[in-house]
Scaffold this motif. Structure first.
Motif, mmCIF file in Angstrom:
data_model
loop_
_atom_site.group_PDB
_atom_site.id
_atom_site.type_symbol
_atom_site.label_atom_id
_atom_site.label_comp_id
_atom_site.label_asym_id
_atom_site.label_seq_id
_atom_site.Cartn_x
_atom_site.Cartn_y
_atom_site.Cartn_z
ATOM 1 N N PRO A 23 -5.492 -16.724 5.212
ATOM 2 C CA PRO A 23 -6.091 -15.148 6.038
ATOM 3 C C PRO A 23 -6.903 -16.498 7.214
ATOM 4 O O PRO A 23 -6.538 -16.161 8.401
ATOM 5 N N THR A 75 0.985 -7.263 5.331
ATOM 6 C CA THR A 75 -0.272 -8.228 5.946
ATOM 7 C C THR A 75 -1.464 -7.693 4.881
ATOM 8 O O THR A 75 -1.632 -9.356 4.492
ATOM 9 N N ARG A 76 -1.699 -7.508 4.317
ATOM 10 C CA ARG A 76 -2.623 -6.639 3.290
ATOM 11 C C ARG A 76 -2.361 -7.611 1.781
ATOM 12 O O ARG A 76 -2.733 -8.266 1.221
ATOM 13 N N SER A 79 1.628 -2.831 7.616
ATOM 14 C CA SER A 79 0.305 -2.550 7.522
ATOM 15 C C SER A 79 0.349 -3.593 5.520
ATOM 16 O O SER A 79 -0.767 -4.488 5.394
ATOM 17 N N GLY A 80 1.228 -2.845 4.867
ATOM 18 C CA GLY A 80 0.730 -3.065 3.305
ATOM 19 C C GLY A 80 1.591 -4.683 3.415
ATOM 20 O O GLY A 80 0.769 -5.342 2.027
ATOM 21 N N ARG A 127 -2.342 -11.263 2.799
ATOM 22 C CA ARG A 127 -4.004 -11.728 2.949
ATOM 23 C C ARG A 127 -4.663 -12.006 1.188
ATOM 24 O O ARG A 127 -5.158 -12.473 1.014
ATOM 25 N N ALA A 128 -4.375 -10.137 0.674
ATOM 26 C CA ALA A 128 -5.274 -10.173 -0.664
ATOM 27 C C ALA A 128 -4.030 -11.549 -1.203
ATOM 28 O O ALA A 128 -5.420 -11.905 -2.191
ATOM 29 N N GLN A 153 -3.678 0.828 -4.484
ATOM 30 C CA GLN A 153 -2.849 -0.124 -4.139
ATOM 31 C C GLN A 153 -2.515 -1.072 -4.616
ATOM 32 O O GLN A 153 -3.992 -2.065 -4.790
ATOM 33 N N THR A 172 0.596 -1.591 -0.181
ATOM 34 C CA THR A 172 -0.068 0.105 -0.416
ATOM 35 C C THR A 172 0.518 1.031 0.195
ATOM 36 O O THR A 172 0.566 2.540 0.504
ATOM 37 N N ALA A 227 -2.006 -3.721 -3.449
ATOM 38 C CA ALA A 227 -2.604 -4.966 -2.250
ATOM 39 C C ALA A 227 -4.400 -5.100 -3.029
ATOM 40 O O ALA A 227 -4.817 -6.142 -2.656
ATOM 41 N N GLU A 228 -4.304 -3.966 -3.624
ATOM 42 C CA GLU A 228 -6.784 -3.578 -3.504
ATOM 43 C C GLU A 228 -6.507 -3.938 -4.837
ATOM 44 O O GLU A 228 -8.246 -4.396 -5.743
#
Length: 487
Positions: free
Chosen positions: A477, A387-388, A384-385, A391-392, A300, A230, A302-303
């Motif tokens: 997850p 982890t995201r 944080s980024g 998970r993604a 981002q 992110t 990750a999204e």
């Protein structure tokens, strides 16, 4: 390198390889063969610095691949008392043909070995494949063809300009991967088994590749070391940086206006871009002011993984447990930090800073202000980024995500550096016993490296590149397995 620098005749003892672009002469050593300064794109000069990478025209005769290439224009960057030369390399070595790769292979013999492509870090403004940390001897020793990449940095690489494609440094890495796809076989590599890996800014670029449609088919696996899924700037944030750069140069914010300006001038204005407030009504500063350059994306990575090849790619991803100590300890900021400093960092990186600080204080009730600042900054920049992203990826590619946490604490700087950003690199490259990494102001500190850790990490990276399995359970997850290394 110009045509005039091409060596007319190879020595009989040197390895010579025929590539699609021409013939190149390398060097043979105890771990295999090295080929340096191989261009994957034309030299970016003048207006070409703000254009997509163009195909290299190739060469006649036998190219000398025994000498290192120039490096991308970049400023000198220091880290207080800590010697980071092994990480940053020699700095700017002027010369136009720096969009190059180095190849270290067991043998250029058609062996179809796994290929690993490394993308260096340096905050999108510094670094090169000439850094001592990225020596490929151990990978070649263990049957890997290692390719290390240079790419455009700073204003030519990442400033968003009207009339120029965005993220030109990322386009360079894409072009280098295209070169690998076409050329790996000539160096004994398998173009169908390519792992792209990188650290810090290089890892963030790899995260973007996972969400880039044009990257499909160029690599089979990816390793993200201390990146940020992110970490991209929004278009609005990028416009602020561009406006500041244009104002400092006294020109319009366009590629046409920037084209005649020499690289030296770009470097002189970087201080004017440091510390810009990039917070907007919808976004915090993903790099916490540490760099005025990043990728520029509307969403981002990750999204947006489903937009790229991520679903078909194995992923190994992780962070170090004390990442942000690199930015605090070498200059004495860990001890001098105040509560106000902690709040400033939280405000810059969190939409709800008070709630974020309360969570950090609850998790670390005995932490000093400096330790809290390190925790807040490390989470914002990397954890944080990461982890995201993990998970993604696990959601769209079940069973193909592996996560690690690196916890070996360097004893550098009176034992305070800890498991900081970059400390894992000597273990990944299996060079942790090198004497130039040891001493109070050296990356690993005066103590010897722990027995077996480098072999374990390097072995995991080699195994992952070879098979997709680093040796521990995949992450999901609902079952977030994390392998602790050196903790």
């Amino acid at each position: 390198m110009s045509r005039e620098e091409v060596c007319p005749l190879p020595r009989q003892t040197d390895p010579v390889v025929e590539t699609p672009a021409g013939t190149v002469r390398g060097l043979r050593d105890g771990s295999g063969e090295r080929y340096r300064a191989l261009p994957y794109a034309a030299a970016p000069t003048g207006a070409g610095r703000f254009a997509p990478p163009a195909p290299h025209p190739g060469w006649s005769g036998v190219r000398d691949g025994t000498r290192s290439s120039p490096t991308a224009p970049q400023p000198t960057r220091g880290f207080g008392r800590l010697d980071m030369v092994p990480y940053f390399g020699p700095g700017w070595v002027p010369g136009s043909e720096y969009l190059t790769v180095d190849v270290h292979t067991p043998a250029a013999d058609g062996g179809r070995r796994p290929v690993m492509v490394f993308v260096h870090g340096g905050g999108f403004v510094t670094g090169s494949n000439r850094a001592a940390l990225y020596d490929g001897s151990t990978f070649a020793r263990d049957g890997i063809v290692l390719v290390t990449v240079n790419y455009r940095l700073g204003i030519p690489g990442f400033l968003d300009l009207a009339g120029a494609p965005a993220n030109r440094g990322l386009l360079d890495v894409l072009a280098a991967l295209g070169w690998v796809h076409e050329t790996a076989e000539a160096f004994g590599g398998d173009p169908g088994n390519v792992t792209v890996f990188g650290q810090s800014a290089g890892a963030t670029l790899i995260g973007a590749l996972l969400a880039t449609p044009q990257a499909a088919g160029l690599f089979r696996r990816a390793i993200i070391q201390s990146g940020n899924g992110t970490g991209a700037f929004t278009p609005e944030q990028a416009r602020r940086v561009t406006a500041a750069a244009a104002a400092a140069l006294g020109v319009a914010p366009t590629a046409e206006a920037f084209a005649p300006i020499p690289d030296e001038r770009f470097l002189t204005i970087l201080r004017a871009l440091a510390g810009l407030d990039l917070r907007t009504g919808t976004a915090t500063d993903p790099l916490a002011g540490l760099s005025p350059f990043s990728l520029v994306l509307p969403v981002q990575p990750a999204e947006s993984l489903a937009d790229g090849p991520a679903g078909d790619v194995d992923l190994l991803i992780g962070t170090n447990t004390e990442e942000a100590r690199l930015y605090l300890v070498p200059r004495g900021d860990l001890e001098s930090t105040t509560e106000a400093d902690v709040l400033t960092v939280a405000t810059r990186t969190h939409p709800d800073p008070e709630t974020a600080l309360a969570a950090h204080r609850a998790a670390r009730p005995d932490a000093t202000p400096g330790e809290l600042r390190s925790a807040v900054l490390g989470q914002a920049l990397f954890e944080s980024g990461t982890t995201r992203m993990a998970r993604a990826h696990a959601r769209i590619s079940a069973g193909r995500t592996h996560v690690y946490s690196f916890g070996y604490r360097s004893t550098a700087l009176d034992g305070r550096l800890g498991a900081a950003h970059t400390v894992e690199l000597p273990f990944v490259f299996d060079i942790a016993d090198e004497p130039w990494l040891h001493g109070d102001t050296c990356l690993l500190g005066p103590d010897p490296a722990p027995p077996g850790l480098a072999a374990r990490m390097h072995g995991a990276w080699v195994a992952f590149a070879s098979t997709g399995d680093p040796g521990w359970a995949p992450y999901a997850p609902q079952r977030p397995a994390v392998e602790f290394l050196g903790g």
